[in-house]
Each structure stands twice: as C-alpha cells, then as structure tokens.
Write an enzyme that holds these catalytic residues in place. Structure first.
Site, PDB file in Angstrom:
ATOM      1  CD  GLU D  49      -5.358  22.499  -8.891  1.00  0.00           C
ATOM      2  OE1 GLU D  49      -5.192  22.788  -7.814  1.00  0.00           O
ATOM      3  OE2 GLU D  49      -4.291  22.319  -9.820  1.00  0.00           O
ATOM      4  CG  ASP D  60       1.752  16.997 -13.599  1.00  0.00           C
ATOM      5  OD1 ASP D  60       1.517  18.331 -12.920  1.00  0.00           O
ATOM      6  OD2 ASP D  60       0.855  16.613 -14.357  1.00  0.00           O
TER       7      ASP D  60
END
Ligand SMILES: Cc1ncc(COP(=O)(O)O)c(C=O)c1O
Ligand SMILES: Cc1ncc(COP(=O)(O)O)c(C=O)c1O
Lengths: 389, 253, 389, 253
Positions: D49, D60
């Site tokens: 990824e 995040d």
C-alpha cells in the site's frame, strides 16, 4: 425624597467653586427644558434601542442556582454596546450636551469603562471626547485606553495625587472650569455635585424599569426577594434599585468593595466604614482621616476603587431602605471564576462583587430569588486576573 | 469693619494696591514658613493668605497643588496652623486669611474652627468649593467670631450672582481673573475690565484680583477697578527658586 | 435548491471517513427529530433571548452615511453575548447535542470566537468544552484563549500543518472519530460535511429573519438595496443572506479577504480565485495547487483565514445570486478605524472587511441603502492592530 | 478477480496472514523508497500500500502524517509515483494499492488517474475521505481500468452499511480495528471480534485488519476472522529507527 435642592436627606448638594456654578446651572436648566422635550426623548429612546441594544436581557442561571440552592437572575448590562451600564448615561448626557450646543464631552475614568462609553457617545454624536485618567489607571487598564484612542478620544494622563479615579475627577473638574463654554462634563456615576446624581440616575433608571417588568413577566407577576448591585460611585446600583424602591417586600443590597479584606486595609467601602464629608461637589460618606484628608481607596475592581459614593446611596443607607454590605477582593475573584465556569458569563470584577454576595450568603438565601445587576463584562479584567493568578 | 478691609483700604488711601500674598501653610518647610510670613508682613502685605492643605485641591493649579501636597505629606494640619498663629498673635501688621477646601474645616468642626480663628487672630476664610448656595451654615458659624467668608467671583459670574454674594459680605471680594485654575495664565483684559466694573457696582467692599498675577505691570490697565492683588503661584515659584519673599514684594511697594 | 442529499448545486456532500458517518447520520437524524420538536424550539428561542440577548439591534450610522453619501445600516451581531454571531450556532448545536445525550462539545477555532462561543454554550448547558486550536492561533489570539480557559474549556494545541484553523479542523475531526459516542463536534461555520452547512445555516438564519423585518420597520416597508457580509467559512454571511435570497431586488455581496493584496499573495478568497476541490468533508471552492494540495491562506482577520468556504456560497456564486468580492488587509484596517472613530463601534477585523466594501465602493453606491452584517466586535483585535500600527 | 484478492488468498491458502505493508510514497526519501518496496516485496508482502501525500490527511495518525508531509515537502506527487511505478512495472510480486485523500486524485482527473493506475500496474485505491454515499463517481471512473475501490469499515459500521459497501466490492475489505486515527492504540478485542464476524458474514472478499498492528501476536486472537493485516505506523517507526523493512517482515513470514 429631595428636601433641599440637590439633596437626598442630608446628602448631596453642590460643593464646587463658584466658577463652576454657571455650567451646573446651565445643565440644571437643560434638565428642565431639553430633557423632557419630545425631541430628546424620542432620540434618546431610539439610541438606547438602536445603539445600545436595549432592552438588555435578563438571564436565569440554571447551574449556579442549583449549586447555591437559590434562584439566581441577572440583569445583563454587560450585553450593552461597549460592555457596561455606563453607556446608558453617556448617551443621555451626550445627547443633552449636543442639544445644549456643546461640542466636547469631557470625562474622568477609572476602569476605563466610562471613558470608553463617553468616547462611544462622542463618536456617535460627532463630538470630541476628552478623557482624564489617572496615570496608574492608564497602565492597569491598557485595553480600554486602546479602545478610546481608536475611537478618537484625546486622553489626558493625570499625574497628581494617587493618580487614580479621584484625581482624574479633580483634573476633569479643573478642565471643565476652563472650557465650560464648549464642553460638557459627562460625569460617570450618580455622584458629584447636583444635578449629576439626579441626572445620572435619570439615565440609569432604565435598568430597573426594564428589569422589574422582565422579572415579573418570567415569574408569574412575582417580584424578586432581593435585588443586588455593586456600588462604586453608585450608578448601576441606583439604576437597578430605583423602580424597586417602592416595593417594600424587595430587599435592596448594595455591595461595596472591602479591598484585600484584612482589618484596616485600604478598601472602597465608605458606606460601611466611612464618615460624613465633602468631596467632588457632594456631601456624602467618605473614606477620610480625622483631619478630613481623603484616604486612598483600594479594590481589585478598578471601577469600585473610589473613596466616596453617590449621595442617594448615603441617604438610602441612612434611612435603612437599602442594605450595604462588603465583599473582598478574593471573594470577588472567586465569583468571577464561578460565574464564568458555571454559566459561561464572564462578569466585570465590579459586578463580581454583587455575584459574590449571593455565593457567600447562600446559606441565608436558600430558596430565595436573587436578582443581580451584572453591570459589565469582564473581558477588560483578564489582564488583572492574569497578574493575580 | 473686618480688618482685611481696613488693611486694604489703608493701601488704597496711600494710592497703592493692597498686597495679598498667598502661601500654603508649612511652605517651604515648617520653620521657614513662619519666617516667610514675617518677611511678607514686613514687606507691606495688607492681607496674608494661608493655604490649608487638602488632599484633593480641585480649584488649585499645579504649582500650588504640588506645594500644598508636599506640606500635607509633612504633616501640616489645622491644629499646627492655629498653634503657630496663636503663638504669634499680635505680631502681624497684616490681616490673616485662611484659604482651603470645605472638608478639612468641616471635619475640624465649624464652630471650633471659627472660635480658633478668632483666638488665633484670623479674620477671614476662603473656601474654594463653597458656592453661595451651600454657604449659609458656614457663614452662620463664622459670624459670631467676627470671621468673614470671603466671596470668590469670576469672569463667568453673572451680576445677579454677584449680588447674592455681595449681600452681607465683608472683608473683600476675591475676583478670579481667569477661567481656569490658579497659576499663571494668559488673561483677556477687555473681558476682565468689563466684569470688574460690574463687580465694582455690586460690591461695597474692596475687590482683589487674583490668579496668575506676577508683576505690578499687569495691573496698570485695571487701575481704579480693583483694590488689591493676590499672588500665589508666582510667589511660590520665586521662593522655590531660592529667592526671598522680600525680594518678590519689592516691585509692589 | 438541494439536489442531492447534502448538496447545493454541485457543492457540498459528505467527504469524510466512513468511521465518521455514524455520528453524522446520528446528527442528521437529530435534525429531523429533535430540532423541530417543541421542547427544542422553546428552549432554543428562550436561550437566544435570555442568554444571547436577541434580537440584536440594527443601527443606522449617521456620520459614516453622510461621509460616504449612502445609507449605512448595521446588523449588530457584535452585541450578542460573547461578541459575535458564533453563539447563535453554538447554543443551537449545544442544545441539540445535550438533547442527543452527549456531554462534550468539541470544536475547532481560529480567531477564538467560535471556541469562546462553544465554551459559553458548554458552560451554560453544563457540558464540557474541548477546543482544538492551531499553535500559531493560540499565540496570536491570547485574550480569547484566556476567556476559554476561564470558562473551563480544555484547549488542545494543534502542532501539525500550518498550525492554524484548517489544521485545527483536521485535529478536531480526528478527535471526533475517537470520541463520537460522548462527543458532539460543534462545527463553527456553515461548511464541512453535510449536515453542518445546513445545520449551521438553520441556526444563523435568525440574523436575516430579524434583520429583514427590522430594516423594513425602520424604512417604511422598503428593503435595502444591498446586503453585505464577510465570508470566512460563510456562516454569518449565509445567516445574513438567507431570508433576502427570494428578494430579487436586493443585491447580496459576500466579502472575501484578499490578504496583503499584491498579486499572488496569500489570501482567503477561494470563491474569487480558488477552484473546485474537496476538503473538510465538502466539495467547494478551495485555495489549492494544481496537484490538489491545500494552500496556506492569509488574512489579517484570523476568522477569515481559511482556504475553503461553505458549499452554499459556492453555489450562490455559481448561480450568480450573490456577488463575491475581495477586500485586502489595509482596506479592512482602514474600515476598522473609520467605523470606530465615526460611529463609536469597534468592528471585528472580519466584519471590517464588509464595512470596507461600502467605503471602497462609495462612488458606485451613492444614494443606496447598504445593510452590513457586523458579525462581531473588535476588542479581540486590538492586539493585532497594536502590532501592525 | 482483482490481483489484491488473489495475492491475499494465496497467503490464506498457505495458512498465513496476507501481509499489507504501508509506506508513504517517497519515504524515507526518493531513492530509498523504491528499495524499501523491493524489500517488502521480497519479504512476502501480498499487497503493498503506497500513500499518496496530502496536505490535510485528516484520517492519519501523527506518525503517518509527519512522514507523508515530509514527502510532500520533498515534492512527491502523483506524477512521480506513477512514473516510478511505470518504470518498475512487472517487477513486483505483490499487488499494488494506492491510498490517499480525494482531492489530489480529483485534481489529477479521475479518468486519467484510473488509466494511469492500470498502466502502472496498480490494482486498488483507498480513499480515506470517501464514504459510500459519495463513492459512485469514483467507482465509475476506476471500473473500466480494473482498479478496485477498497472499502474501509470499522467498529462503528453497522451491518447495513457493511452491506452497502459489500455490494460489488472487489479486492479486499479494510477493517479498521480502532475508533481513532492510524497509529498504535489499545484495541478492544471482544468488540473487534464481534464486528469481524459481522464483516465476514457480509463480505465475500478477504478482510484485512488495520490500524495499530505491530506484531503477529496481536492477531492470534482473530485467527479465522481475518485474512490479511495492514501495518503502517509500526513499519514507519521501524524504518525511522534505522532498521530494514526485511527485518520488520521477519516475524510475519
Ligand atoms: C462594569 C462596572 N460596574 C460597576 C462600576 C461602578 O460604577 P457605578 O457604581 O457607578 O455603577 C463600574 C465603573 O467603572 C464598571 O465599569
Ligand atoms: C467576528 C467574526 N466574523 C466572521 C467570522 C468568519 O466566520 P463566518 O464566515 O463563518 O461567519 C468569524 C470567525 O471567527 C468571526 O469571529
């Protein structure tokens, strides 16, 4: 209640130099001719509505009421334009002065709130603001000095005496003496020589005219058990008391500043511990020495930091119609924090004295409805608190 | 007749202006003060005006205020003034006048104050913050002791108000020559003349001109319209610069 | 006008992580069930009256109108409790959250005004306030930080990105993700993911509901020629526009911040010079690079310092119903000073942008009636001005 | 069948967990990044990824955010990523997945983006800020190029919403194991298990568990409920501490 012209019982009068009598007489005359005129009343009422934002709200404090075991209501003069009750008076005097043909509004200021309110009135009425302020107060009330300058006021730093409010009044009275032709002295509280105590009360009585009705509207026609206001010169208190005076069931409580609170400390509680005397044009209760020299006053709340008090309060005190109590600096600071935290309302340190009264006396006030005049907002005091805390 | 009036009229008879020097009590210090009074007396003062210190002298200019507050700090009070005057009673040729604000006199007690004036040889009192409307109780207290309450009028006093003051007045009338506080200021001779004429018509006691007077030359234009001159700030500055009272009085003799 | 759920024309939507969908859906549901309930409406209307001090006044500016040759009217949101329009929204969302069973009000803040208003709402409703604020803003808006702390808020300093408003939003969204069960995210402007743009407009539309009626009452039933408001996220502007949108004769003008004003300078004018993009849960106009990275914004007014704008404004811009113009820092500062001096009203630097529009365009506006939303008071900005002047 | 699914199922067949390491594009620097990918590939990653940097990475955690913003500062953009991948096309055994936020992809142009994915050998896309409701136009653009939009679900995703995501989904389902942002957090195994069972019932593609995974031991309790594990923050911290990707992958093999 007025026995002799300009007197409230034994208190009041016009103890000023002869050279100031002509402007005072001119003002008295304007009070009789211009003030009641339809033009004045229409414009004034409109200004209170459009510029001040009146009527000011009344607020029930759900959290603090629960905490204290009483019903706490506030009259929100802090929501007025410029942040205190002072503007009711300055717009009134400003408009009167304008209609008298003056072009300068002269004022003393301690906390700066009256200076700001006078400057606002002057700007609005296209007049000039000339503000006398003690050198010490200029330093400790810097944000208000900034506001006044921004709005175009000329600020005169008073370097004499204790360099605080009482000296600013001396300075302003001197200046008025020189400039009386063009200048109105916009006195900041319900004190000073006649006709100021009456004139200022006239402009501040709107507080209780609204408050009394608003309270009854929200309480099935009942009156509060108690009405509380802080007392510096006494203008917000007399404004808050006025229409309740005939209501015998309503206890009126004026809160003076006890200063740091130790025995013998400097304070601002002439009604509680002062004696009869003459200052700033009036006979009233004063903090003074046996020789009649005025003592320095102290309060953490700059707007209460004054060694005298308006003569009508001296009279209400003498007759017993109102009770005058004291609250010290740390009790006031506690109230400042408690109201901020519990209700999201930051009160002026002056008004915090009134709030503190309810907090400190909660045991005696269980179940009572206590209606406090929140005379101003506390944004101006954050700097003071920063220094203390 | 009040001795202040007598002394001023003595000067008038000699074709002179009556001189009324002013000093705050205890200025420039406790000892020197009495020496200055003596000097002023010897230099021909008609009336000596003694300032009673007050913490909030709203009608004073900066020079007088600063000098008086210094005296206050030094502990000067009414007791000290009366004490000193009692000790020197009969030593002054000039008449003695106390000047101040109401509150210290009020706290002292008006009756005691009036009695002490008499006992100390004081013949008059000026109260800067006491207009006609409030003066009744003070006059009532002073009268039995032969002490005059000196009226203060000025450029903005109407003829009607002058008449109120003139009624029963004794000693002299203090005419304030500027609209403003004590200290040296620009004057407006035309307007002063006009009002002095009015005062002359109303008062049958001498008229003293005060506030901002420094030198006899300033007064020639008012000749005939006034009887005496009060000088305060100029005298204080003179003494503060280290010179003597006698020297200050010289040009006035 | 809403075509797809949560869309205004092409703009709006719900571009947020799936993990935030449940609280957003819960909020949408509360908007359908709780918001229209009698209990909510009664309590909310009462809070607006008793706690905010609504209706806020409208003020005619006699001096500035004369100076400029037009009729200048102000809607005085600066008179609201806590000093800006923000509180209309925070009390609404706070009450909704309380009735949803939440006990924490989480908010981002830039200028600090929304943080203060959220803290006020939390204190009033006996909830906890949790405020995310960029580290840079914490320094430049110290007085508001002081007010929030005093009223019991927990303040989280956001150290990432540009350390300003957009990063505070990122931080608050993250926190909401974790704490969604107990916490309501009290978004501060009419932007963000659906339903916030609609919800915030719902709480701010009171501005024009009052203003339109007040203006007509004072002007023989006539409408203003022009309604002007500054646009940060767009909540005061959408509140001020809403009820005027159907009035075709009324020109609506939103004022964006042009920053320092040189070509290519950092600014806060996404409608004027931005492009379509996705940020903070919405599709709208953004300041961004060709690669879709968000550009730092700038305005002297911290409350306008945001690279995006509420989607309804993007739509009103696209359809042409409202015009969006720009005013730069120095024009805003000039208006700040002019209104202070001429009318005794110190406007927030944000609101000064709207006032500046009238000043800068006076030639085109001769004889017109211009109705400006004065979204907040400028006391908070004196420190910024001190630094600049 | 999408190659991500194929790769994960290969691992499953070997009785292993499919490994999905995550690295921000350009981390730890432009050159080293490709070497790390190679190492991860060689160490047996099923899917790699790659994070596409965005200025406002709202979903995040701090470790990933900091690392990505550094890459953004270094000038990493989609063009650089596609360029690098195109050059290395066919060199990776693992399937390739891009992860990021909608705006950069949107500005790049969705159709171009999808075409470039195909051309560069990318088989999937995760968009952190794209819930089901808004995802239609993205899926529509990706579909012609065989690129899967990987659904992200979590502890608070209702079974009904899982079903919405499951409809037509390909590749794998990313199950977020904490309510919060990426980074190592305490997990609530009981609740996770419960929701993983639900996801297993709804999705017929492999399920990858992500967020806060550091060591295989964490996963034993979820055996049989998941097919793959995503690790990001832990890997980044590992590399930042100067150790190699290969070493990180060791315990997972
Ligand atoms: C907020 C506030 N309350 C009270 C006072 C005291 O004045 P007064 O006793 O005249 O109301 C002041 C004076 O500055 C003030 O600013
Ligand atoms: C006084 C004031 N006006 C305007 C704004 C801009 O916000 P909005 O565009 O949502 O009204 C702010 C934001 O903090 C503000 O404080």
């Amino acid at each position: 209640m007025i026995m002799k012209k300009g007197y409230f019982g034994d208190f009041g009068g016009q103890f000023i130099p002869e050279l100031l009598m002509p402007p005072l007489l001119e003002l008295e005359e304007a009070m009789e001719t211009i003030l009641p005129s339809e033009e004045f009343q229409t414009r004034f009422i409109n200004m209170l509505k459009e510029n001040v934002g009146r009527p000011s709200a009344i607020t029930y404090c759900p959290n603090l009421s629960k905490d204290l075991g009483l019903d706490l209501w506030l009259k929100r003069e802090d929501l007025n334009h410029s942040g205190a009750h002072k503007i009711n008076n300055t717009l009134g005097q400003g408009l009167l002065a304008k209609m008298m043909g003056k072009d300068v509004l002269l004022a003393e200021t301690g906390a700066g709130m009256h200076g700001v309110a006078t400057t606002v009135a002057a700007a609005m009425l296209d007049m000039k603001a000339l503000i006398y302020m003690g050198a010490t107060d200029i330093v400790r009330q810097a944000p208000n000095v900034g506001r006044m300058k921004l709005m175009g006021a000329e600020i005169v730093s008073v370097e004499s005496g204790t360099k605080t409010l009482k000296d600013a009044i001396n300075g302003a009275l001197r200046r008025w003496l020189s400039d009386q032709e063009t200048t109105h002295y916009c006195f900041g509280t319900a004190a000073g020589p006649h006709p100021f105590p009456t004139l200022v009360r006239e402009f501040q009585q709107i507080i209780s005219r609204e408050a009394r009705q608003q309270f009854m509207d929200r309480n099935d026609g009942n009156l509060p058990d108690m009405v509380v206001a802080c007392v510096g010169g006494g203008s917000n208190a007399i404004g808050m008391f006025h229409h309740f005076i005939p209501d015998a069931s309503v206890r009126l409580v004026g809160v003076e500043a006890a200063g740091t609170g130790e025995p013998g400390c400097d304070n601002s509680a002439p009604l509680n511990i002062g004696s009869d005397g003459i200052l700033h044009g009036m006979k009233t209760k004063l903090l003074q020495t046996d020789e009649g020299q005025i003592l320095p006053s102290h309060s953490v709340a700059p707007g209460l930091d004054y060694p005298g008090v308006g003569p009508e309060h001296a009279h209400l005190h003498a007759t017993g119609r109102a009770d005058y109590v004291t609250i010290n600096d740390s009790q006031a600071i506690n109230a400042f924090k408690v109201l901020s935290r519990r209700e999201g309302i930051i009160p002026a340190l002056e008004s915090s004295h009134a709030v503190a009264y309810a907090i400190e006396n909660k045991d005696k006030l269980q179940g009572k409805s206590v209606f406090i005049c929140l005379s101003g907002r506390g944004d101006k005091d954050l700097g003071i608190l920063d220094q203390i805390l | 007749m009040n001795s202040m009036q007598i002394k001023i009229e003595e000067a008038t008879k000699q074709g002179k202006v009556g001189l009324i020097p002013f000093l705050p009590a205890g200025f420039p210090n406790r000892e020197q003060f009495w020496k200055e009074l003596e000097e002023l007396d010897n230099a021909g003062a008609a009336v000596i005006e003694i300032g009673m210190p007050f913490s909030d002298p709203v009608a004073d200019g900066p020079v007088v205020e600063k000098a008086s507050l210094k005296c206050l700090d030094d502990g000067i009070d009414l007791a000290w003034i009366f004490d000193g005057l009692r000790k020197r009673k009969g030593q002054f040729k000039a008449a003695l006048l106390l000047m101040g604000y109401l509150n210290p006199v009020y706290q002292y007690g008006l009756d005691t104050f009036a009695a002490d004036c008499e006992e100390a040889g004081v013949s008059g009192l000026i109260v800067a913050d006491l207009p006609y409307e409030e003066s009744g109780f003070v006059k009532d207290a002073l009268a039995p002791h032969g002490v005059s309450l000196v009226p203060l009028v000025g450029l903005n006093t109407s003829k009607e108000r002058m008449k109120m003051y003139a009624d029963g007045a004794s000693g002299f009338c203090y005419f304030v020559s500027v609209l403003g506080t004590t200290g040296q200021r620009e004057s407006l001779p035309a307007r002063i003349k006009e009002k002095l004429v009015e005062a002359g018509e109303v008062f049958d006691i001498p008229i003293a001109l005060g506030f901002g007077i420094k030198h006899p030359d300033q007064l020639t234009q008012f000749a005939g319209l006034m009887d005496a001159a009060v000088f305060g700030s100029a005298l204080i500055l003179h003494i503060q610069s280290g010179k003597s009272s006698a020297e200050f009085m010289e040009p006035w003799k």
